[in-house]
Design a protein around this motif. Structure first.
Motif, PDB file in Angstrom:
ATOM      1  N   VAL A   6       0.824  -1.180  -0.242  1.00  0.00           N
ATOM      2  CA  VAL A   6       0.228  -0.293   0.630  1.00  0.00           C
ATOM      3  C   VAL A   6       0.999   0.941   0.054  1.00  0.00           C
ATOM      4  CG1 VAL A   6      -1.651   1.728   1.416  1.00  0.00           C
ATOM      5  CG2 VAL A   6      -1.921  -1.676   1.425  1.00  0.00           C
ATOM      6  N   ALA A   7       0.173   2.642  -0.671  1.00  0.00           N
ATOM      7  CA  ALA A   7       1.353   3.153  -0.995  1.00  0.00           C
ATOM      8  C   ALA A   7      -0.060   4.537   0.419  1.00  0.00           C
ATOM      9  CB  ALA A   7       1.456   3.833  -2.255  1.00  0.00           C
ATOM     10  N   VAL A   8       0.604   4.879   0.825  1.00  0.00           N
ATOM     11  CA  VAL A   8      -0.499   6.662   1.936  1.00  0.00           C
ATOM     12  C   VAL A   8       0.325   7.556   0.955  1.00  0.00           C
ATOM     13  CG1 VAL A   8      -1.125   7.153   3.953  1.00  0.00           C
ATOM     14  CG2 VAL A   8      -0.444   5.227   3.442  1.00  0.00           C
ATOM     15  N   VAL A   9      -1.087   8.012   0.063  1.00  0.00           N
ATOM     16  CA  VAL A   9      -0.346   9.499  -0.763  1.00  0.00           C
ATOM     17  C   VAL A   9      -0.951  10.863   0.015  1.00  0.00           C
ATOM     18  CG1 VAL A   9      -0.227  10.269  -3.243  1.00  0.00           C
ATOM     19  CG2 VAL A   9      -0.078   7.315  -2.465  1.00  0.00           C
ATOM     20  N   PHE A  10       0.267  11.618   0.208  1.00  0.00           N
ATOM     21  CA  PHE A  10      -0.682  12.751   0.666  1.00  0.00           C
ATOM     22  C   PHE A  10       0.033  13.718  -0.143  1.00  0.00           C
ATOM     23  CE2 PHE A  10       1.376  10.488   4.214  1.00  0.00           C
ATOM     24  CZ  PHE A  10       0.134  10.928   5.367  1.00  0.00           C
ATOM     25  N   TYR A  11      -1.715  14.445  -0.180  1.00  0.00           N
ATOM     26  CA  TYR A  11      -0.899  15.671  -1.650  1.00  0.00           C
ATOM     27  C   TYR A  11      -2.213  16.658  -1.337  1.00  0.00           C
ATOM     28  CZ  TYR A  11      -6.335  13.427  -3.281  1.00  0.00           C
ATOM     29  OH  TYR A  11      -7.374  13.359  -3.167  1.00  0.00           O
ATOM     30  N   ASN A  12      -1.876  17.525  -2.389  1.00  0.00           N
ATOM     31  CA  ASN A  12      -2.990  18.363  -1.906  1.00  0.00           C
ATOM     32  C   ASN A  12      -4.237  18.581  -3.344  1.00  0.00           C
ATOM     33  OD1 ASN A  12      -0.317  19.085  -3.252  1.00  0.00           O
ATOM     34  ND2 ASN A  12      -1.525  20.957  -3.800  1.00  0.00           N
ATOM     35  N   ASP A  13      -5.061  18.560  -3.145  1.00  0.00           N
ATOM     36  CA  ASP A  13      -6.611  18.314  -4.013  1.00  0.00           C
ATOM     37  C   ASP A  13      -6.344  19.929  -4.677  1.00  0.00           C
ATOM     38  OD1 ASP A  13      -9.396  17.497  -5.631  1.00  0.00           O
ATOM     39  OD2 ASP A  13      -9.306  18.104  -4.887  1.00  0.00           O
ATOM     40  N   HIS A  14      -6.619  19.290  -6.388  1.00  0.00           N
ATOM     41  CA  HIS A  14      -7.006  21.020  -6.960  1.00  0.00           C
ATOM     42  C   HIS A  14      -7.647  21.242  -8.270  1.00  0.00           C
ATOM     43  CE1 HIS A  14      -2.356  19.592  -7.085  1.00  0.00           C
ATOM     44  NE2 HIS A  14      -1.985  20.829  -7.264  1.00  0.00           N
ATOM     45  N   GLY A  15      -9.301  20.865  -6.446  1.00  0.00           N
ATOM     46  CA  GLY A  15     -10.493  21.461  -7.580  1.00  0.00           C
ATOM     47  C   GLY A  15     -11.068  20.057  -7.787  1.00  0.00           C
ATOM     48  N   LEU A  16     -10.463  18.942  -8.035  1.00  0.00           N
ATOM     49  CA  LEU A  16     -11.255  17.944  -8.068  1.00  0.00           C
ATOM     50  C   LEU A  16     -12.667  17.499  -7.613  1.00  0.00           C
ATOM     51  CD1 LEU A  16      -9.117  15.381  -9.726  1.00  0.00           C
ATOM     52  CD2 LEU A  16     -10.851  17.191 -11.139  1.00  0.00           C
ATOM     53  N   ASN A  17     -11.980  17.177  -5.876  1.00  0.00           N
ATOM     54  CA  ASN A  17     -13.387  17.138  -4.873  1.00  0.00           C
ATOM     55  C   ASN A  17     -13.432  18.276  -4.122  1.00  0.00           C
ATOM     56  OD1 ASN A  17     -13.005  14.435  -5.309  1.00  0.00           O
ATOM     57  ND2 ASN A  17     -10.756  14.706  -5.300  1.00  0.00           N
ATOM     58  N   PHE A  18     -12.743  19.553  -4.394  1.00  0.00           N
ATOM     59  CA  PHE A  18     -12.109  20.282  -3.262  1.00  0.00           C
ATOM     60  C   PHE A  18     -12.260  21.448  -3.688  1.00  0.00           C
ATOM     61  CE2 PHE A  18     -11.108  17.021  -0.696  1.00  0.00           C
ATOM     62  CZ  PHE A  18     -12.503  15.727  -0.258  1.00  0.00           C
ATOM     63  N   PHE A  19     -13.262  22.761  -3.295  1.00  0.00           N
ATOM     64  CA  PHE A  19     -13.210  24.337  -3.228  1.00  0.00           C
ATOM     65  C   PHE A  19     -12.722  25.152  -2.792  1.00  0.00           C
ATOM     66  CE2 PHE A  19     -12.877  28.083  -6.477  1.00  0.00           C
ATOM     67  CZ  PHE A  19     -11.549  27.776  -7.003  1.00  0.00           C
ATOM     68  N   LEU A  20     -12.172  26.408  -3.329  1.00  0.00           N
ATOM     69  CA  LEU A  20     -11.867  27.073  -1.257  1.00  0.00           C
ATOM     70  C   LEU A  20     -13.704  27.379  -0.851  1.00  0.00           C
ATOM     71  CD1 LEU A  20     -10.008  29.577  -3.337  1.00  0.00           C
ATOM     72  CD2 LEU A  20      -9.200  28.564  -1.772  1.00  0.00           C
ATOM     73  N   ASP A  21     -14.505  26.974  -0.610  1.00  0.00           N
ATOM     74  CA  ASP A  21     -15.785  27.123  -0.613  1.00  0.00           C
ATOM     75  C   ASP A  21     -16.529  25.615   0.205  1.00  0.00           C
ATOM     76  OD1 ASP A  21     -16.134  25.898  -2.720  1.00  0.00           O
ATOM     77  OD2 ASP A  21     -18.528  26.025  -2.904  1.00  0.00           O
ATOM     78  N   LYS A  22     -15.659  25.185   0.310  1.00  0.00           N
ATOM     79  CA  LYS A  22     -15.516  23.181   0.987  1.00  0.00           C
ATOM     80  C   LYS A  22     -14.080  23.103   0.448  1.00  0.00           C
ATOM     81  CE  LYS A  22     -20.613  22.876  -0.787  1.00  0.00           C
ATOM     82  NZ  LYS A  22     -20.090  23.547  -2.011  1.00  0.00           N
TER      83      LYS A  22
END
Length: 160
Positions: A51-67
């Motif tokens: 397993v790879a636990v991947v830490f990352y930042n979402d670029h607007g696919l799932n979340f945006f500034l309002d959530k």
């Protein structure tokens, strides 16, 4: 009992996926970057992580500034990538590790982290680029647990 094999870190700029898609790995600009990866792949071949636990930042696919959750942990059986506007090619889906995902979610909540559990989650170049560098055949050698960390909207989590 599980054990940690190691930790890897890399840039995930969208241009990496374009370089791979256009076979530019041997071009003078890209060659030093891509030449650094065979030892990493040998490390993975030797360690054989599940397993790879991947830490990352979402670029607007799932979340945006309002959530924007501080931490979002994937708890899906599969993760599909989507292009967030960079023209990055689709890669095969990644298999999730539900047992580890839920273990991490439960342990983090018990330790008073405020996490969002995502039973559906798209992944973008921040996940696909590193894994494509580790497994260039795109026959993913690992299941993944994606952990999205807010890096853009205050309040930001501390490194601690």
């Amino acid at each position: 009992m599980a054990h940690i094999v190691g930790a890897l870190s890399t840039s995930h700029v969208p241009a990496i996926a374009r370089a791979v898609a256009h076979n530019l790995q041997q071009e003078p600009y890209w060659k030093p970057f891509f030449d650094a990866w065979p030892p990493v792949r040998q490390f993975l071949d030797t360690g054989k992580p599940d397993v790879a636990v991947v830490f990352y930042n979402d670029h607007g696919l799932n979340f945006f500034l309002d959530k924007m959750p501080t931490f979002a942990v994937g708890a899906a059986p599969q993760y599909v990538n989507s292009d967030e506007g960079w023209g990055i090619p689709q890669v095969p889906p990644f298999q999730g590790d539900l047992d580890l995902s839920w273990h991490l979610i439960n342990a983090l909540v018990a330790d008073e982290f405020d996490v969002v559990s995502c039973q559906e989650m798209l992944v973008d170049h921040a996940v696909t680029n590193p894994l494509q560098l580790m497994y260039p055949s795109q026959a993913w050698g690992v299941r993944i647990v994606p952990i999205c960390i807010n890096t853009v909207q205050f309040p930001l989590p501390s490194a601690r």
